[in-house]
Design a protein around this motif. Structure first.
Motif, PDB file in Angstrom:
ATOM      1  N   TYR A 179      82.112  35.729   3.655  1.00  0.00           N
ATOM      2  CA  TYR A 179      80.856  35.815   4.414  1.00  0.00           C
ATOM      3  C   TYR A 179      79.820  34.848   3.830  1.00  0.00           C
ATOM      4  N   ASP A 210      78.525  38.324  12.050  1.00  0.00           N
ATOM      5  CA  ASP A 210      77.416  39.260  12.241  1.00  0.00           C
ATOM      6  C   ASP A 210      77.424  39.849  13.650  1.00  0.00           C
ATOM      7  N   GLY A 250      79.868  32.229  10.770  1.00  0.00           N
ATOM      8  CA  GLY A 250      79.083  33.264  10.106  1.00  0.00           C
ATOM      9  C   GLY A 250      78.301  34.102  11.096  1.00  0.00           C
ATOM     10  N   PHE A 251      77.746  33.456  12.121  1.00  0.00           N
ATOM     11  CA  PHE A 251      77.027  34.199  13.158  1.00  0.00           C
ATOM     12  C   PHE A 251      77.996  35.067  13.955  1.00  0.00           C
ATOM     13  N   HIS A 271      80.459  31.275   4.980  1.00  0.00           N
ATOM     14  CA  HIS A 271      80.087  30.886   6.351  1.00  0.00           C
ATOM     15  C   HIS A 271      78.579  30.857   6.568  1.00  0.00           C
ATOM     16  N   VAL A 272      77.833  31.748   5.945  1.00  0.00           N
ATOM     17  CA  VAL A 272      76.389  31.784   6.206  1.00  0.00           C
ATOM     18  C   VAL A 272      75.586  30.903   5.257  1.00  0.00           C
ATOM     19  N   CYS A 293      69.351  25.719  11.480  1.00  0.00           N
ATOM     20  CA  CYS A 293      69.836  26.949  10.829  1.00  0.00           C
ATOM     21  C   CYS A 293      68.882  28.117  11.089  1.00  0.00           C
ATOM     22  N   ASP A 332      69.562  31.626  13.147  1.00  0.00           N
ATOM     23  CA  ASP A 332      69.304  32.930  12.519  1.00  0.00           C
ATOM     24  C   ASP A 332      68.384  33.781  13.386  1.00  0.00           C
ATOM     25  N   GLN A 349      73.418  32.731  -1.489  1.00  0.00           N
ATOM     26  CA  GLN A 349      73.632  33.903  -0.646  1.00  0.00           C
ATOM     27  C   GLN A 349      73.876  35.157  -1.470  1.00  0.00           C
ATOM     28  N   VAL A 392      79.707  27.060  10.047  1.00  0.00           N
ATOM     29  CA  VAL A 392      78.455  27.821  10.004  1.00  0.00           C
ATOM     30  C   VAL A 392      78.386  28.803  11.173  1.00  0.00           C
TER      31      VAL A 392
END
Length: 314
Positions: free
Chosen positions: A135, A120, A116-117, A138-139, A45, A49, A172, A113
């Motif tokens: 959001y 962004d 989520g990226f 997903h993150v 993870c 990120d 989050q 997951v």
């Protein structure tokens, strides 16, 4: 080629030590096998990120010249290799491969997951409260589901996975309210546009000093959501083994403490970055030990559900 699991675990331990003192503290409460698997998942993870944001363990950005879509493609390619059991040449992605061989983590969980990226990378911003929660799912919520699988929760135990997702959502939301100023400096805002419009805060001006008083009720609203999700997650923790339950409840207390402190500080919440002190962490860990020995306080699962949040992307 065989993986050097001890070396991957050591690298993952260093990653969580550098990247999240709160998670590192809570992870010490797990049994050794669970602890190592949590570290391995965290390392993946964290690496995703860092690639997405061109950072090193969440530190200052160091642009490498790749556009967001190219960075996302790198994440996807390395993740797909790891899921296929191939060596990636990157310890954090090899760590995911180990996790998937040893636990019930599924490719669908990983894909949620990665979505989520993708949000962004597309410079996506939430318009509604449901968008913000999507959001968060997903993150972080989807990561909570993976963490539950790492702890041995089977894919068919939908209720416990829902509650694990709720803990990620609570985490989050705490991040969002704590990092309003930091996100704004990076051209981001994860509070819903509709909330800002209702408070008469113009786009891009959320951190202007004269809007601080208008921002406080929005933060309180997000913190109220976080409390509901945290309460739900505490119910789900009762389904885990004792040491896992203790660790999860400790993490819930520590992250919940961040949101509570932001809410308590009001207009001063962003004078400095809110954190939980070491003495307070120890107090919360001790408090979680007592809670882990008792039956949980009943709490409903908030809406929208994990499946509803996941379906919003389709």
């Amino acid at each position: 080629m065989p993986f050097d699991r001890p070396a991957l675990v050591a690298a993952a331990h260093e990653s969580i030590r550098r990247g999240s003192k709160s998670f590192a503290a809570a992870s010490r409460l797990f049994d050794r096998t669970t602890r190592e698997r949590v570290w391995l998942l965290y390392a993946w993870c964290r690496a995703c990120d860092d690639i997405a944001d061109e950072q090193d363990h969440g530190g200052a950005s160091s642009p490498g010249g790749l556009d967001p879509e190219s960075r996302l493609a790198t994440i996807r390619t390395l993740t797909e290799l790891a899921m296929a059991g191939e060596a990636t040449g990157t310890p954090a992605f090899d760590a995911l491969g180990v996790v998937m061989r040893e636990t019930p983590v599924t490719p669908a969980m990983v894909d949620d997951v990665l979505a989520g990226f993708a949000l962004d990378a597309a410079d996506w911003r939430p318009r509604t409260e449901a968008d913000m929660l999507r959001y968060c799912y997903h993150v972080a919520g989807a990561v909570g589901v993976m963490m539950a699988a790492v702890m041995g929760v089977p894919a068919e135990d939908e209720d416990t996975l829902d509650r694990a997702c709720d803990l990620g959502l609570a985490f989050q939301l705490a991040n969002i309210v704590r990092d309003v100023w930091e996100d704004d400096a990076n051209g981001r805002c994860y509070l819903p546009q509709e909330w800002l419009a209702e408070a008469d805060i113009p786009p891009g001006e959320v951190t202007k000093p004269h809007y601080r008083h208008a921002l406080v009720p929005l933060v309180a609203r997000a913190c109220a959501l976080a409390r509901d999700y945290e309460a739900s997650a505490r119910v789900g923790a009762a389904q885990l083994a004792f040491r896992q339950r203790w660790a999860v409840l400790s993490a819930a207390g520590i992250y919940g403490g961040i949101a509570r402190e932001v809410e308590r500080l009001g207009i001063h919440a962003w004078d400095h970055r809110v954190s939980v002190s070491r003495p307070d962490k120890l107090r919360l860990v001790a408090q979680a030990l007592g809670e882990a020995r008792r039956s949980p306080i009943p709490a409903p699962k908030p809406a929208p559900s994990r499946r509803e949040l996941a379906a919003m992307a389709h």
